[in-house]
Design an enzyme around this catalytic site. Structure first.
Site, PDB file in Angstrom:
ATOM      1  N   TYR A   1      45.389  61.197  44.074  1.00 42.09           N
ATOM      2  CA  TYR A   1      45.577  60.806  42.676  1.00 42.09           C
ATOM      3  C   TYR A   1      46.921  60.097  42.508  1.00 42.09           C
ATOM      4  CZ  TYR A   1      46.654  61.241  37.700  1.00 42.09           C
ATOM      5  OH  TYR A   1      47.025  60.982  36.410  1.00 42.09           O
TER       6      TYR A   1
ATOM      7  N   SER B   1      51.653  57.932  36.253  1.00 39.80           N
ATOM      8  CA  SER B   1      51.764  59.391  36.241  1.00 39.80           C
ATOM      9  C   SER B   1      53.057  59.846  36.903  1.00 39.80           C
ATOM     10  CB  SER B   1      50.574  60.007  36.981  1.00 39.80           C
ATOM     11  OG  SER B   1      50.774  61.389  37.214  1.00 39.80           O
TER      12      SER B   1
END
Length: 336
Positions: free
Chosen positions: A152, A127
């Protein structure tokens, strides 16, 4: 080719499965259909291709090692794309343990299954959030990413580190793709495009964080899928130019690669909202608010490495992509 894809009821996973099936691959889909967002959307995505003769689907959780091992033992995949994960930066502030189970425990189960299954190539979703507190733009894979600002992001950086150990210890070719703000038809309802579309379609005010000063490297889903397939078709190899005294974080002397996958053209958030308003034919009030915890002001992908190595070339202008997204939204949600 037999390709196992995790997260096939998800946004990118469903689009990828359809592309792979269209070119004649056998696809084994793996997804837990959790309720992080409306499961009906996941079922609708899956319904587009679930009846295909070359598609098999397993409903199970990546954190269930026995279920993962069963999938690999029965299908014997040649290549694997791991897209399943607990997504969302903001939700990681509320439920951090979900990220440990899916993104860490689940990922090591995939790595172990690939190792023992002699998989030719593992491609996995990282990501853009790994860049965290970095401010040098555009973000490049050569940059250090040691300051995540959400769990995350930390879990995605951990995936890259875990993948490298398996590439180094067991010769497993791995390629990590750092996704940048994917949007388009069948998108996730927890992401800004659908949240904004919901409000604009009803003529309601929208919350705009960081007082509207965000920019994002919005990337149309078809361009992302094209990049994933190109990466999948080019198994990672050791970098002959790798220098252990001046290491490049994106390569290794093991069969390991990390790439940015984005549009390489950041768009101001207010411009994205303006395009949505044009496509829905109405203007709404913008409530300008401070930046939220775990968020970053700007993202911009340097995709030169992916261009060089696999010929990646995103080709969907933001105006065209938003138009296609808005048309799908009106059709799926019945909004006019």
């Amino acid at each position: 080719m037999r390709i196992l894809v995790t997260g096939t009821a998800g946004f990118v996973g469903a689009a990828l499965a359809q592309r792979l099936l269209a070119r004649g691959e056998e696809v084994y889909g793996f997804d837990n259909h959790n309720d992080y967002y409306d499961p009906a959307l996941k079922e609708a995505r899956l319904a587009q291709f679930a009846g295909h003769p070359n598609y098999i689907h397993q409903r199970a959780d990546l954190a269930d090692a026995a279920a993962v091992d069963h999938a690999f033992a029965t299908f014997k995949p040649q290549r694997v794309v791991n897209l399943a994960a607990q997504a969302g930066v903001r939700y990681s502030l509320q439920n951090p343990r979900a990220y440990v189970q899916s993104n860490l425990v689940g990922f090591v189960n995939i790595l172990e299954a690939c190792r023992h299954g002699n998989v030719e190539h593992l491609v996995y979703a990282s990501s853009s959030s790994v860049y965290g507190a970095n401010r040098k733009l555009p973000f490049a894979v050569e940059d250090a990413v040691d300051h995540p600002v959400s769990l995350y992001a930390a879990s995605k950086k951990a995936n890259e580190l875990m993948a490298h150990t398996y590439s180094h210890l067991y010769g497993l070719p791995t390629t990590g793709l750092r996704f940048f703000t994917v949007y388009g038809p069948w998108g996730r309802p927890d992401m800004a495009p659908i949240l904004f579309a919901d409000r604009i379609s009803r003529g309601e005010p929208i919350d705009v964080f960081n007082h509207g000063h965000h920019s994002r490297d919005f990337t149309y889903v078809d361009d992302i899928v094209e990049g994933v397939i190109r990466a999948l078709d080019h198994p990672a190899e050791p970098d002959p130019a790798y220098d252990a005294e001046a290491p490049n974080p994106g390569t290794s002397n093991a069969p390991y690669r990390v790439y940015n996958i984005g549009n390489d053209q950041p768009v101001q958030l207010m411009r994205f909202i303006e395009l949505l308003e044009q496509n829905f034919g109405r203007t709404v009030e913008k409530r300008l608010l401070p930046m939220q915890p775990g968020d970053v002001p700007d993202t911009w992908a340097d995709v030169s490495a992916l261009r060089r190595d696999v010929g990646y070339a995103p080709g969907t202008p933001i105006e065209q992509g938003v138009k296609k997204f808005a048309a799908w939204y009106r059709q799926y949600y019945g909004q006019r």
